[in-house]
Design an enzyme around this catalytic site. Structure first.
Site, PDB file in Angstrom:
ATOM      1  N   HIS A  56      -0.086  -5.945   3.503  1.00  0.00           N
ATOM      2  CA  HIS A  56      -0.580  -7.164   2.867  1.00  0.00           C
ATOM      3  C   HIS A  56       0.567  -7.978   2.253  1.00  0.00           C
ATOM      4  CE1 HIS A  56      -4.937  -5.497   2.567  1.00  0.00           C
ATOM      5  NE2 HIS A  56      -4.687  -6.068   3.727  1.00  0.00           N
ATOM      6  N   HIS A 111      -8.057   1.310   2.474  1.00  0.00           N
ATOM      7  CA  HIS A 111      -7.829  -0.088   2.093  1.00  0.00           C
ATOM      8  C   HIS A 111      -7.352  -0.865   3.318  1.00  0.00           C
ATOM      9  CE1 HIS A 111      -6.752  -3.591  -0.220  1.00  0.00           C
ATOM     10  NE2 HIS A 111      -5.472  -3.483   0.118  1.00  0.00           N
ATOM     11  N   HIS A 166      -1.507  -2.920  -8.875  1.00  0.00           N
ATOM     12  CA  HIS A 166      -2.213  -4.024  -9.534  1.00  0.00           C
ATOM     13  C   HIS A 166      -2.712  -3.648 -10.923  1.00  0.00           C
ATOM     14  CE1 HIS A 166      -2.443  -6.860  -6.138  1.00  0.00           C
ATOM     15  NE2 HIS A 166      -2.556  -5.789  -5.379  1.00  0.00           N
TER      16      HIS A 166
END
Length: 255
Positions: A56, A111, A166
């Site tokens: 990502h 994910h 995160h």
């Protein structure tokens, strides 16, 4: 000796800086090169390696600029994903040694389909697989894969510190309280993590022991979690994997 420090990026990302002694360092998931280059210059560090957990953009977009400044460094990343700039692809069973720091590679899909993590010396760099009190969304992998990946992580030593990418902990704890309103460990963690954020401190890393006590996605065999998941699903859920799938769907629509 090594130490690990967060480099904040974007709205809620952490790029983890691993220092080896006084002069050398590696970074994990550099979505933005600028704060990394600033930190290296400020602290007088030489970049020795980059570790990537998945493809990502907010985990890889700093690679090109970092390699412009440090063209000879190794860049380790998942064998199962196409990422420009990798020099060494890794999968389950591989080991990376960085100035005496030995990290094992774990396949943790879910994910994304090819997500990996790095584990060693009491630290887990889990990317977007295991968050503080939560887990990643399904963005390429399956619920079954993510459930199995979290089970794999849950079998690591409970003293392991989870360095995820995160700052989602407080929002995840809101969901955890909705799943287990009677869980006193969750209430205590909410208060402790709120104090950290009020002081401008990260909630990460957290121990796996704390996650096992407060993270609903690691507690799919607990009666209170099962009851809440079944109430959300409106049906009996046959096994913890089905409970996990219901929780993941619930979290996707929560709040």
């Amino acid at each position: 000796m090594h130490s690990i420090h967060p480099i904040p990026a974007f709205a809620d990302n952490y790029i983890w800086l691993i220092r080896f002694g006084d002069r050398r360092a590696a970074v994990v998931d550099p979505g933005d090169a600028e704060p990394v280059l600033h930190t290296l210059q400020q602290q007088g560090l030489e970049l020795a390696a980059v570790l990537i957990t998945h493809h990502h953009w907010d985990h890889i977009n700093g690679l090109e600029l970092l390699r412009d400044h440090h063209s000879d460094i190794p860049v380790y990343g998942p064998a199962g994903e196409q990422i420009a700039g990798l020099t060494d692809t890794c999968s389950e069973g591989d080991c990376i040694t960085l100035d005496g720091l030995r990290l094992k590679v774990l396949d943790v899909p879910g994910h994304t389909a090819g997500h990996i993590a790095f584990f060693g010396h009491g630290a887990l760099f889990s990317g977007d697989t295991l968050f503080g009190a939560g887990c990643g969304r399904l963005l390429g992998g399956t619920a079954t894969q993510l459930y199995e990946s979290l089970n794999k992580i849950s079998r690591l030593p409970i003293s392991t510190y989870n360095y995820c990418a995160h700052e989602y902990t407080l929002a995840n704890l809101d969901f955890a309280q909705a799943v287990e309103p009677g869980n006193s460990d969750i209430r205590q963690r909410c208060a402790a993590e709120q104090r950290k954020r009020d002081q401008g401190q990260p909630t990460l890393p957290a121990t796996l022991e704390l996650e096992l006590a407060t993270n609903p996605f690691l507690r799919c065999d607990q009666e209170a979690v099962i009851v809440s998941a079944e109430n959300f699903a409106g049906k009996h859920l046959d096994g913890p994997d089905k409970v996990f799938k219901a929780l993941r769907h619930w979290k996707d629509t929560f709040g």
